[in-house]
Design an enzyme around this catalytic site. Structure first.
Site, PDB file in Angstrom:
ATOM      1  CE  LYS A  71      57.607  39.120  35.845  1.00 37.43           C
ATOM      2  NZ  LYS A  71      56.473  38.166  35.804  1.00 37.43           N
ATOM      3  CB  SER A 145      53.547  40.326  34.823  1.00 33.20           C
ATOM      4  OG  SER A 145      54.089  39.141  35.375  1.00 33.20           O
ATOM      5  CB  SER A 169      53.221  36.300  34.050  1.00 29.44           C
ATOM      6  OG  SER A 169      52.180  37.067  34.610  1.00 29.44           O
TER       7      SER A 169
END
Length: 450
Positions: A71, A145, A169
């Site tokens: 990420k 997210s 997330s």
């Protein structure tokens, strides 16, 4: 390659038999990424030749030759860290602690994935770099997210990916894409080199196609980091017999926003639990939901401001409008409010402690119902908040969690489950999560493979 591996076990078997080499795996992974035709998944890829060269001399660790996506709020040396904000972008000069552990374990770092800007959101739609497509239904949000990491795994591009999790997330996008999301105990994985959202609540999460694979990734990355003030020694443990006394929301704690299909899917999953030998114990989740409200309606939103204070003060216009609106709410809270919030959370932690004396784990829906892209376009805040119904309290109450695919709704849309336990019991959730995934018959992500 028609028989290209998907899971870590399949990779290990292919390498051991000589059917595949890490260099060949790199070539196929990059081919799949190009063929996937979704430019919003990866924000940066390492040069294929560079990764292939590394593949020739990898450590023989637990992740030997395993391609991994990271990420883009986690530093990877030589790649930009953008947090999905172009004006924030900077070139990382060294790896985050978890990325260094990936390399030590023999993993192949492929690239950086898209996210809700500054890890603020559960929808995956708050990025100027586009919205990764939900792998099951393009009408649905991908979840955030950690949107890009979840999609990369669900699409079979990589078998393992790192996300982060503060409010869900690492669980919501897993549930929306039929994959596994492990949200570890706070402090078990170092967050050094991770751009924080709420530093006291953040953790690095692991996405995989199976619960067993997620645990292998967790085990390889876990360990105390004295250079991270929020790291703590957490025993990794080993998966054993699955817990038997399972708490479930009582009648008053069921929240599906009136969606009968999602509620029916949850009931079918509870039947699977009972078939697996579990005793279901109704639990009043009121204090859990009260704790969850502190995350965005209380002073913890000020942590998001503090994480990027210098940047948002100097360049507020650089932020996504929704991210900015949420973060700027922090200015309404005082230092006294922050202490009052800490006191209230301590009370709620004490109020929830007796629950764990009567159960071994808690099983809840990962989200009340899937949300559509159209719904978020009409209301960027409400549907996002709803997605966090069963996730927002977990980090605040210092719990670990495992999101697993479960029986889909009658219309085929996803309806995941999340298993929750007190800190340090991550391993205890794996066997039950695996059994529920199998019982539901849900394929691994969007691969179609059982």
């Amino acid at each position: 390659m028609t028989d290209f591996p998907l899971t870590l076990a399949q990779y290990r078997e292919a390498y051991a038999s000589g059917a595949l080499t890490p260099a060949q795996a790199v070539r196929e992974v990059y081919r799949r990424i190009a063929a996937h035709d979704d430019p919003a998944v990866f924000l940066a890829l390492r040069p294929e030749a560079e990764v292939a060269a590394e593949a020739a001399d990898l450590p023989r660790g637990p992740l030997h030759g395993i391609p991994v996506a990271v990420k883009d709020n986690i530093d990877v040396a030589g790649l930009p860290t953008t947090c999905a904000c172009p004006d924030y972008a900077r070139l990382a000069t060294q790896d985050a602690a978890v990325v260094a552990r990936l390399r030590q374990a023999g993993a192949l770092i492929i690239g950086k994935t898209n996210l809700d800007q500054f890890a603020t959101g559960l929808v995956g739609m708050r990025s100027p770099y586009g919205v990764p497509r939900n792998t099951l239904d393009p009408a649905l949000v991908p979840g955030g997210s950690s949107s890009g990491s979840a999609v990369a795994v669900a699409a079979g591009l990589v078998p393992l990916a790192l996300g982060t999790d503060t409010a869900g997330s690492g669980r919501v996008p897993a549930g929306l894409n039929n994959i596994v999301g492990l949200k570890p105990t706070l402090g078990a994985l170092s967050t050094r080199g991770v751009v924080p959202a709420c530093r006291t609540l953040d953790c690095v999460s692991v996405f995989a196609l199976t619960a067993a694979d997620a645990f292998v990734g967790f085990s390889a990355l876990a360990g105390f980091d004295a250079a991270d003030p929020f790291s703590r020694p957490v025993p990794v443990g080993r998966p054993g017999p699955h817990p038997r006394r399972i708490g479930v929301p009582d009648a008053a704690s069921r929240r599906f926003a009136g969606d009968a299909l999602s509620e029916a899917a949850f009931d079918a999953a509870l039947a699977d639990l009972e078939a697996l030998g579990a005793t279901l114990v109704p639990v009043d989740l009121t204090p859990f939901f009260t704790a969850a409200a502190l995350l965005y309606d209380g002073p913890w939103v000020a942590e998001r401001w503090e994480a990027i204070r210098g940047f948002i003060t100097a360049s507020p216009e650089a932020l996504h409008p929704v991210t900015r609106a949420i973060t700027e709410r922090a200015t309404a809270f005082s230092a006294a409010d922050a202490f009052a919030g800490r006191y209230r959370l301590a009370e709620l932690r004490r109020a929830t402690e007796p629950v764990w004396q009567g159960i071994d784990a808690l099983c809840v829906p990962t989200f009340p119902r899937p949300q559509t892209v159209a719904a978020l376009a009409a209301d960027p805040i409400g549907p996002n908040a709803e997605l966090g119904t069963y996730t927002n309290f977990v980090n605040l109450l210092d719990l670990c969690a495992l999101s697993v695919p479960s029986r889909p709704r009658a219309d085929g849309r996803p309806a995941g489950l999340t298993l929750i336990a007190p800190a340090g019991r991550d391993a205890a959730l794996i066997a039950l999560g695996d059994a529920l995934h199998r019982a539901g018959g849900t394929p691994m992500g969007a691969t179609g493979a059982p």
